[in-house]
Scaffold this motif. Structure first.
Motif, PDB file in Angstrom:
ATOM      1  N   GLY A 369       0.788  -1.226   0.000  1.00 59.62           N
ATOM      2  CA  GLY A 369       0.000   0.000   0.000  1.00 59.62           C
ATOM      3  C   GLY A 369       0.815   1.268   0.000  1.00 59.62           C
ATOM      4  O   GLY A 369       0.315   2.329   0.408  1.00 59.62           O
ATOM      5  N   ASN A 372      -0.661   3.971  -2.298  1.00 59.37           N
ATOM      6  CA  ASN A 372      -2.031   4.425  -2.027  1.00 59.37           C
ATOM      7  C   ASN A 372      -2.063   5.845  -1.465  1.00 59.37           C
ATOM      8  O   ASN A 372      -2.958   6.635  -1.791  1.00 59.37           O
ATOM      9  CB  ASN A 372      -2.721   3.471  -1.047  1.00 59.37           C
ATOM     10  CG  ASN A 372      -2.917   2.088  -1.647  1.00 59.37           C
ATOM     11  OD1 ASN A 372      -2.853   1.919  -2.877  1.00 59.37           O
ATOM     12  ND2 ASN A 372      -3.140   1.088  -0.797  1.00 59.37           N
ATOM     13  N   ALA A 485      -2.123  -2.652 -11.400  1.00 57.76           N
ATOM     14  CA  ALA A 485      -3.201  -2.185 -10.527  1.00 57.76           C
ATOM     15  C   ALA A 485      -4.544  -2.753 -10.964  1.00 57.76           C
ATOM     16  O   ALA A 485      -5.400  -3.087 -10.131  1.00 57.76           O
ATOM     17  CB  ALA A 485      -3.236  -0.658 -10.524  1.00 57.76           C
ATOM     18  N   LYS A 486      -4.728  -2.882 -12.268  1.00 64.19           N
ATOM     19  CA  LYS A 486      -5.961  -3.470 -12.785  1.00 64.19           C
ATOM     20  C   LYS A 486      -6.061  -4.944 -12.408  1.00 64.19           C
ATOM     21  O   LYS A 486      -7.158  -5.455 -12.143  1.00 64.19           O
ATOM     22  CB  LYS A 486      -5.990  -3.308 -14.308  1.00 64.19           C
ATOM     23  CG  LYS A 486      -7.285  -3.753 -14.957  1.00 64.19           C
ATOM     24  CD  LYS A 486      -7.273  -3.472 -16.449  1.00 64.19           C
ATOM     25  CE  LYS A 486      -8.582  -3.889 -17.100  1.00 64.19           C
ATOM     26  NZ  LYS A 486      -8.581  -3.629 -18.566  1.00 64.19           N
ATOM     27  N   ASN A 490      -7.683  -2.616  -8.181  1.00 63.04           N
ATOM     28  CA  ASN A 490      -7.612  -1.314  -7.509  1.00 63.04           C
ATOM     29  C   ASN A 490      -7.784  -0.230  -8.570  1.00 63.04           C
ATOM     30  O   ASN A 490      -6.827   0.210  -9.208  1.00 63.04           O
ATOM     31  CB  ASN A 490      -6.271  -1.165  -6.787  1.00 63.04           C
ATOM     32  CG  ASN A 490      -6.252   0.029  -5.835  1.00 63.04           C
ATOM     33  OD1 ASN A 490      -6.931   1.026  -6.068  1.00 63.04           O
ATOM     34  ND2 ASN A 490      -5.454  -0.079  -4.773  1.00 63.04           N
ATOM     35  N   SER A 491      -9.019   0.240  -8.754  1.00 62.68           N
ATOM     36  CA  SER A 491      -9.316   1.221  -9.802  1.00 62.68           C
ATOM     37  C   SER A 491      -8.714   2.588  -9.476  1.00 62.68           C
ATOM     38  O   SER A 491      -8.311   3.328 -10.386  1.00 62.68           O
ATOM     39  CB  SER A 491     -10.837   1.338  -9.995  1.00 62.68           C
ATOM     40  OG  SER A 491     -11.464   1.681  -8.765  1.00 62.68           O
ATOM     41  N   GLU A 492      -8.663   2.962  -8.183  1.00 62.29           N
ATOM     42  CA  GLU A 492      -8.102   4.261  -7.816  1.00 62.29           C
ATOM     43  C   GLU A 492      -6.612   4.316  -8.158  1.00 62.29           C
ATOM     44  O   GLU A 492      -6.116   5.317  -8.692  1.00 62.29           O
ATOM     45  CB  GLU A 492      -8.313   4.509  -6.316  1.00 62.29           C
ATOM     46  CG  GLU A 492      -9.765   4.670  -5.907  1.00 62.29           C
ATOM     47  CD  GLU A 492      -9.899   4.948  -4.426  1.00 62.29           C
ATOM     48  OE1 GLU A 492      -8.852   5.053  -3.751  1.00 62.29           O
ATOM     49  OE2 GLU A 492     -11.048   5.069  -3.951  1.00 62.29           O
ATOM     50  N   LEU A 493      -5.923   3.244  -7.847  1.00 58.83           N
ATOM     51  CA  LEU A 493      -4.487   3.197  -8.153  1.00 58.83           C
ATOM     52  C   LEU A 493      -4.257   3.169  -9.659  1.00 58.83           C
ATOM     53  O   LEU A 493      -3.328   3.802 -10.180  1.00 58.83           O
ATOM     54  CB  LEU A 493      -3.865   1.962  -7.500  1.00 58.83           C
ATOM     55  CG  LEU A 493      -2.349   2.007  -7.230  1.00 58.83           C
ATOM     56  CD1 LEU A 493      -2.003   3.230  -6.397  1.00 58.83           C
ATOM     57  CD2 LEU A 493      -1.912   0.735  -6.522  1.00 58.83           C
ATOM     58  N   GLU A 494      -5.146   2.477 -10.377  1.00 61.13           N
ATOM     59  CA  GLU A 494      -5.028   2.442 -11.833  1.00 61.13           C
ATOM     60  C   GLU A 494      -5.221   3.834 -12.429  1.00 61.13           C
ATOM     61  O   GLU A 494      -4.485   4.255 -13.334  1.00 61.13           O
ATOM     62  CB  GLU A 494      -6.062   1.477 -12.411  1.00 61.13           C
ATOM     63  CG  GLU A 494      -6.004   1.334 -13.913  1.00 61.13           C
ATOM     64  CD  GLU A 494      -7.114   0.454 -14.462  1.00 61.13           C
ATOM     65  OE1 GLU A 494      -7.203   0.302 -15.702  1.00 61.13           O
ATOM     66  OE2 GLU A 494      -7.898  -0.088 -13.648  1.00 61.13           O
TER      67      GLU A 494
END
Length: 516
Positions: A369, A372, A485-486, A490-494
């Motif tokens: 993380g 993040n 990330a995909k 984790n869409s936010e990280l992508e």
């Protein structure tokens, strides 16, 4: 300089114009035109990304790939030549017959042990604090460089070589063969015994090459440039050797040079014991000792060639890099990228998406993380440590917003290095951690924040071309991080990595051509 002459499949022949001048020798020109092409050797290297991608595919495994690689094929093709080499060495070994070979072998082993002890004594004597006070002009010393053993040489002077390690260059008068003495370069010099016809010549040596230090010094004239002066020194040295038929007196390491360590005392004791055993050996007084010893030494060298040829043949017949593959799998299992049945887990599928940077450390950072809580510019700056591999003059003064993520990166790299070392992979932990270079972190952050290329060039001493190369590789790594990330959902990280790709890909850095 020319490209391919003619178009393959269309032209029967092509014309090449070779522009040369008188500085090129005829043999060099002939080699360019009619010489053989450079050999094509495989540079195959096993990586974690490759292992994980092969484990992911059903019906194939890394062992199958190793067996059918061009790297393995080249070694399989060398087996006939290695077999012929082994057979030839064995025939040479069997052809050498030595009378009373067991006694000769005992004498040979004693001599070799004595030489090893002499080497250990010489290493301690060659420490500058002990050696330098005795390097007065005229001192007689022996020199050993690899397989070349020089007879008694005459010290002229010495000076310290600039650098971190204390290395001293000593100029000595060495007795060389007439052919090598006539050469201007000292690359291919050949020593000549003082009893044979040769010539004294001044050559530079490193202080660690000195083997023995005599207690005798010879008088040196003021001018040594003339051949007559050097010839006079040669006669003086030969006269000294004639007056000492049992060998020149040597400086005592303990009494004369003041080396009073326990190791030196132990080596001198070993030397005395071995020398006594050699003197008591029945072959010592044999008039044919020199001939028999040289014959057995030649046979011993051939025996070593036989052993080396067997090892090369065994290596060529075995599956190469299989040991590296087992160690790589062990690391992947311990870090949780695959299980004991070589079935990859989620971390393994994520690492499959990354090959521009270190796949293990980047994946560990993702799952811990670290990205993040970082902004887009901070994440890009941190990833620049994976793609910048060039040298820089000074470490940038990073703000806490960059130094904290860098510290997390270094701690993660240390953990990966420790697991690798525990898995029997040869690795230097500090060198591995230092491989993640933070010299571009502040530059990348400024570029992502929108500063111009001219401004970021003023922030560092790194060349502009290196900056462009780093940015382009970073954009490729960001695209791979989007896929990683995909893969973990984790869409936010992508979205963060996608935004970083869009912000970094602009201006002159990503221009298709600088001439547009």
């Amino acid at each position: 300089m020319s490209g391919r002459a003619g178009r393959r499949g269309k032209d029967e022949r092509g014309i090449v114009v070779l522009v040369i001048d008188e500085r090129m020798s005829p043999s060099t020109a002939k080699e360019i035109v009619k010489g053989k092409a450079d050999p094509l050797n495989s540079a195959f290297k096993l990586t974690y990304n490759m292992v994980l991608n092969l484990l992911r595919v059903e019906g194939i495994n890394p062992e199958f790939m190793l067996e059918r690689s061009f790297y393995q094929f080249q070694h399989f093709s060398s087996i006939p030549a290695l077999y012929d080499k082994l057979k030839s060495c064995e025939q040479q070994y069997e052809s050498i017959k030595i009378e009373n070979e067991e006694e000769v072998a005992r004498y040979y082993k004693l001599r070799k042990k004595l030489e090893l002890v002499q080497d250990q004594i010489a290493v301690m004597m060659n420490e500058p604090k002990y050696l330098l006070p005795f390097l007065q002009p005229g001192r007689l010393v022996t020199v050993k460089s690899g397989d070349l053993n020089f007879d008694w040489c005459v010290v002229l002077n010495f000076h310290k070589k600039p650098g971190e390690k204390p290395i001293y260059i000593i100029d000595v008068l060495a007795h060389l063969t007439l052919e090598s003495a006539a050469q201007k370069l000292t690359v291919e010099i050949q020593p000549c015994p003082l009893s044979e016809r040769g010539e004294l010549k001044a050559i530079p040596i490193q202080h660690i090459l000195i083997r023995e230090i005599s207690a005798v010094r010879v008088y040196l004239p003021d001018d040594l440039r003339t051949k007559e002066a050097r010839q006079g020194i040669l006669k003086a040295v030969q006269d000294i050797i004639r007056r000492h038929p049992c060998g020149l007196p040597l400086l005592d390491p303990v009494r004369d040079m003041g080396i009073k360590s326990n190791d030196m005392t132990s080596y001198i004791k070993q030397y005395s014991i071995l020398q006594t055993r050699i003197d008591e050996h029945p072959l010592t007084k044999s008039p044919q000792l020199k001939t028999i010893y040289e014959q057995y030494e030649r046979k011993a060298n051939i025996e070593k060639q036989v052993i080396d040829a067997k090892n090369e043949l065994k290596k060529a017949q075995s599956l190469l890099q299989i040991g590296d593959l087992k160690r790589h799998k062990r690391v992947l299992r311990r870090l949780g990228y695959c299980n004991s049945a070589d079935v990859i887990d989620l971390k393994g599928r994520v690492a499959c998406e990354i090959d521009t940077g270190d796949e293990l450390v980047t994946t560990e950072l993702l799952f811990n993380g670290v990205f993040n809580d970082l902004t887009v510019s901070q994440a890009c700056a941190l990833l620049s440590c994976f793609v910048f591999q060039e040298k820089a003059n000074e470490m940038p003064k990073l703000l806490p917003e960059l130094s904290v993520p860098l510290h997390l990166l270094q701690e993660t790299a240390r953990r990966v290095a420790r697991v690798s070392i525990e898995s029997k992979i040869e690795m230097d932990e500090e060198r591995y951690v230092d491989g993640f270079k933070p010299f571009m972190m502040d530059v990348v952050k400024a570029w992502v924040d929108g500063q111009s290329f001219a401004n970021i060039c003023k922030m560092t001493t790194i060349f502009e071309g290196s900056i462009v190369r780093c940015m382009r590789r970073l954009e490729e790594l960001l695209r791979q991080m989007c896929c990683a990330a995909k893969a973990i959902g984790n869409s936010e990280l992508e979205a963060k990595f996608t935004e970083g790709t869009q912000k970094i890909k602009r201006d002159i850095v990503f221009a298709a051509s600088l001439y547009l």
